[in-house]
Design an enzyme around this catalytic site. Structure first.
Site, short mmCIF file in Angstrom:
data_model
loop_
_atom_site.label_atom_id
_atom_site.label_comp_id
_atom_site.label_asym_id
_atom_site.label_seq_id
_atom_site.Cartn_x
_atom_site.Cartn_y
_atom_site.Cartn_z
N LYS A 35 0.82 -1.23 0.00
CA LYS A 35 0.00 0.00 0.00
C LYS A 35 0.84 1.26 0.00
O LYS A 35 0.39 2.32 -0.44
CB LYS A 35 -0.98 -0.02 1.18
CG LYS A 35 -0.35 -0.23 2.55
CD LYS A 35 0.11 1.05 3.22
CE LYS A 35 1.00 0.75 4.39
NZ LYS A 35 1.48 1.94 5.09
N GLU A 79 9.02 3.99 2.86
CA GLU A 79 9.29 2.66 2.33
C GLU A 79 8.75 2.46 0.91
O GLU A 79 9.24 1.62 0.16
CB GLU A 79 8.69 1.59 3.26
CG GLU A 79 9.38 1.47 4.61
CD GLU A 79 10.73 0.77 4.55
OE1 GLU A 79 11.14 0.35 3.46
OE2 GLU A 79 11.37 0.66 5.62
#
EC number: 1.1.1.94
Length: 341
Positions: free
Chosen positions: A191, A281
């Site tokens: 996500k 990330e």
């Protein structure tokens, strides 16, 4: 039930700090390990993590430490909140000490070159350890400010799940359990990529319909990839899938959203990451995800499009244009189109 031994949180970032405070609030003694002695000293003296959670008071039950060996010696339950790029190098020298411990990964990332999730790296480093992951719509600052929040602990080890639920479950933080460790962890990693796209869309003034389309197609895309890799599609209807995707793609507090928003304002990728001042990330995940999707033949137009924007000179408008001109597909891949059964 209060742990007899202290609980370790490895990592001095925002999420690790928020989890350390939650544990202390529930009556546990916490050893929060970090590499930076100045950061540890600031927490000990000022009871605040100024770089990552400014303005949040750190409870007396949290002790900031820099001796990893001593921390692992003292603690059986360890929450691992290290950046994906550092997890292996930090923990590998302590592999023997990790044997038999309960290791719960909080990091939502994928290791470059190996495409391993954090819990898979932990398993590789410490095959005798008991492994779990924690994932969900968990913005660190909101947790620290006691906004009502839910998360998922996932492991095949039912006792580990129960231990984590007992340690973290509190008046503002609810912990659900899942046996699909791989799916829960993969959802948390994937996500982040789509949050960058969402942030860009907002910065460029795109409409609510457009943002909704992006989030929904992102869910279809990440689920398709995860199922190809062996995850349960139903996991993506829960907190670690659609729940985490919604909050990360719609909140300015999300690190990856912030990077996307800065890109939409015209900043370079390097400047966007520098302005954030913390690991996002999604940028690392994007590179390895695009390569893996091509390798296994999974159709991921949003991933390919974002890669084209960040590394191939395309614009978001061009990518959405390609998406709109693409051949229409089934809305939900895992529902039969022949009728409702």
């Amino acid at each position: 039930m209060t742990e007899q031994r202290p609980i370790a949180v490895l990592g001095g970032g925002s999420f690790g700090t928020a989890v350390a405070n939650l544990l202390a609030e529930n009556g546990h003694q916490v050893r929060q390990w970090m590499r930076d002695p100045e950061q540890a000293e600031a927490i000990r003296v000022n009871r605040e993590n100024p770089r990552y959670l400014k303005g949040i008071k750190i409870l007396p039950g949290v002790t900031a430490v820099t001796d990893l060996q001593a921390t692992l010696q003292d603690c059986d339950l360890c929450f691992v909140a290290l950046p994906s790029s550092a997890l292996r190098s930090v923990l590998m020298p302590h592999a023997e000490q990790l044997s038999g411990k309960l290791l719960v990964s909080l990091t939502k990332g994928i290791e470059a070159h190996t495409f391993k999730l954090m819990s898979e790296i932990l398993e590789e480093i410490a095959p005798q350890a008991r492994i779990g992951v924690l994932s969900g719509p968990n913005l660190a600052r909101e947790i620290a400010e006691h906004a009502l929040t839910a998360t998922v602990v996932a492991s095949e080890d039912e006792e580990l799940c129960q231990r984590v639920q007992e340690a973290l479950h509190g008046r503002t933080f609810r912990v659900y359990a899942s046996a699909d460790r791989f799916g829960v962890e993969l959802g948390g990693a994937l996500k982040n990529v789509y949050a960058i796209i969402a942030g860009m869309a907002v910065a460029l003034g795109m409409g609510e319909n457009t943002k909704s389309m992006l989030i929904t197609r992102a869910l279809a895309e990440m689920t398709r990839f995860a199922v190809n890799q062996g995850a349960n599609p139903m996991t993506f209807l829960g907190l670690a899938g659609v729940g985490d995707l919604i909050v990360t793609c719609s909140s300015p507090k999300s690190r990856n959203y912030q990077v996307g928003f800065a890109l939409g304002q015209g900043l370079s990728l390097e400047d966007a990451v520098t302005r954030l001042g913390e690991v996002a990330e999604g940028v690392n995940t994007l590179k390895v995800l695009k390569t893996k999707a091509q390798e296994v033949g999974v159709y991921m137009p949003l991933v390919a499009g974002l890669h084209a924007i960040l590394f191939e000179g395309r614009t978001l408008e061009q990518v959405i244009g390609l998406l709109m001109r693409g051949e229409p597909k089934t809305d939900v891949d895992f529902i039969s189109t022949s009728g409702f059964n």
